[in-house]
Scaffold this active site. Structure first.
Site, PDB file in Angstrom:
ATOM      1  N   HIS A 134       0.808  -1.224   0.000  1.00 26.95           N
ATOM      2  CA  HIS A 134       0.000   0.000   0.000  1.00 26.95           C
ATOM      3  C   HIS A 134       0.842   1.275   0.000  1.00 26.95           C
ATOM      4  O   HIS A 134       0.301   2.372   0.032  1.00 26.95           O
ATOM      5  CB  HIS A 134      -0.926   0.001   1.219  1.00 26.95           C
ATOM      6  CG  HIS A 134      -1.735  -1.252   1.343  1.00 26.95           C
ATOM      7  ND1 HIS A 134      -2.713  -1.595   0.440  1.00 26.95           N
ATOM      8  CD2 HIS A 134      -1.680  -2.273   2.235  1.00 26.95           C
ATOM      9  CE1 HIS A 134      -3.244  -2.759   0.782  1.00 26.95           C
ATOM     10  NE2 HIS A 134      -2.623  -3.185   1.866  1.00 26.95           N
ATOM     11  N   ILE A 180      -1.685  -0.041  -3.929  1.00 25.34           N
ATOM     12  CA  ILE A 180      -3.151  -0.070  -3.938  1.00 25.34           C
ATOM     13  C   ILE A 180      -3.686   0.317  -2.555  1.00 25.34           C
ATOM     14  O   ILE A 180      -2.979   0.239  -1.564  1.00 25.34           O
ATOM     15  CB  ILE A 180      -3.689  -1.455  -4.355  1.00 25.34           C
ATOM     16  CG1 ILE A 180      -3.273  -2.546  -3.344  1.00 25.34           C
ATOM     17  CG2 ILE A 180      -3.203  -1.814  -5.745  1.00 25.34           C
ATOM     18  CD1 ILE A 180      -3.910  -3.902  -3.629  1.00 25.34           C
ATOM     19  N   GLY A 195      -8.167  -2.598   1.385  1.00 27.74           N
ATOM     20  CA  GLY A 195      -9.587  -2.886   1.243  1.00 27.74           C
ATOM     21  C   GLY A 195     -10.381  -2.360   2.440  1.00 27.74           C
ATOM     22  O   GLY A 195     -11.478  -1.832   2.295  1.00 27.74           O
TER      23      GLY A 195
END
Ligand SMILES: CCCCCCCCCCCCC/C=C/C(=O)SCCNC(=O)CCNC(=O)[C@H](O)C(C)(C)COP(=O)(O)OP(=O)(O)OC[C@H]1O[C@@H](n2cnc3c(N)ncnc32)[C@H](O)[C@@H]1OP(=O)(O)O
Length: 310
Positions: A206, A221, A224
């Site tokens: 991340h 990314i 979540g």
């Protein structure tokens, strides 16, 4: 991709006892988490969100977002689990789904004991999905505060299915074709993952461009659970009249990877799920309501739109 069966021993895996973990948090942790999921991100005096980061109007305690409890499942997961009978590469692990039950309003500081167990293992050929359950008890009173179940996508071995809970708790949400009852738009910041990681998920996927490339992503990314935090915060604002303690159950499935600061816009559903809400009617009878957050459309670095349908 299938991996050598000699590295897979389901009997050994299912017999394995996972160690307890401990979590201690205070109001500073609660506020940093809220900032990480976008509280007051557009307006520093947002009247719906200030209470999650500051003692608004002299309130005694900062209020806790229900998704804060997802952090209690991280202790055993973020550095990778040592699982006898199941070899996997933690850097290629993807978070597929999160199911949360919150049993009572969350205190703004607490010490917890987290009891961790393997709740399921589904090898569907394309990927193996490991399900880890974390039950968090308040230290001292031993009262059960919340439960998290986390689904991780990893390498496949051979078709296999084990689950120790009702299948109603893992259902994928069917997206209704009807008009949404509420629409809420939110903007993520380019630095969102860098801020969110300060709540305890330091997986370099991340934050580190090189690690992201090794995992076959063009750039880091978003977590979540950060996306889920944005969605539930929007539901509290649009549906729960701002009261975070009404959220009872949350189920979120991560449908597609969320990138940040990517110039080209994309219009893609990245999260689906539902929230079970407790509330009161005028005659004070308690009722429950299930809200589907059917479609969280994320335009990177711009807006997240949560469309809910009751
Ligand atoms: C194994 C180790 C132990 C740990 C176990 C638990 C750990 C959990 C935490 C892990 C944290 C790791 C660090 C990463 C943190 C992150 O935040 S990663 C970012 C958030 N996640 C994502 O960005 C993932 C986005 N989603 C996807 O990329 C895809 O949806 C997918 C997960 C790769 C699945 O896509 P695909 O392979 O194309 O799936 P399908 O072919 O459509 O379906 C196959 C079967 O799987 C079921 N399924 C599909 N999606 C999900 C999902 N998100 N969660 C659960 N199950 C899913 C689907 O129903 C199919 O099943 P069947 O119908 O029975 O065949």
């Amino acid at each position: 991709m299938a991996t050598s069966d000699s590295e897979f021993n389901p009997d050994l895996l299912l017999a394995h006892k996972l160690p307890e973990t401990r979590s201690t948090y205070n109001e500073r942790d609660v506020a940093i988490y809220a900032l990480g999921v976008g509280a007051c991100g557009q307006d520093a005096v947002d009247s719906d969100e200030l209470k999650f980061v500051y003692h608004e109007n002299g309130q005694e305690h900062i209020q806790v977002l229900p998704t804060f409890v997802s952090l209690f499942s991280l202790g055993s997961l973020t550095h990778g689990l040592d699982l006898p009978g199941f070899k996997y590469d933690p850097s290629l692990l993807l978070h597929g789904q999160q199911y949360i039950e919150v049993y009572r309003p969350l205190p703004s500081k607490a010490s917890l004991i987290n009891k961790v167990s393997l709740a399921g293992l589904q090898d569907k050929g394309k990927a193996a999905i490991l399900e880890i359950e974390t039950r968090s008890y308040e230290q001292g009173s031993d009262e059960l505060l919340c439960m998290n179940r986390s689904w991780g996508f990893s390498n496949s071995y051979q078709p296999f299915s084990y689950k120790n809970y009702p299948s109603t708790q893992s259902l994928a949400v069917k997206i209704p074709q009807t008009q949404p009852s509420a629409v809420c738009e939110e903007r993520t910041q380019p630095s969102q993952a860098l801020l969110y990681r300060l709540s305890g998920d330091y997986n370099p996927l991340h934050s580190d461009p090189n690690v992201a490339k090794l995992a076959r992503f063009p750039r880091p990314i978003l977590h979540g659970l950060c996306t889920l935090g944005f969605a539930i915060k929007a539901i509290i604002k649009c549906i729960c009249k701002g009261d975070p303690s009404t959220v009872k159950t949350i189920s979120g499935r991560f449908l597609a990877t969320v990138f940040l600061t990517k110039v080209k816009e994309r219009n893609k559903a990245v999260l689906s799920g539902y929230v079970d809400i407790r509330g009161e009617t005028e005659d004070a009878n308690v009722f429950n309501e299930v809200i589907n957050f059917v479609d969280l459309v994320h335009v990177p670095g711009k807006y997240q739109k949560v469309i809910t349908d009751s």
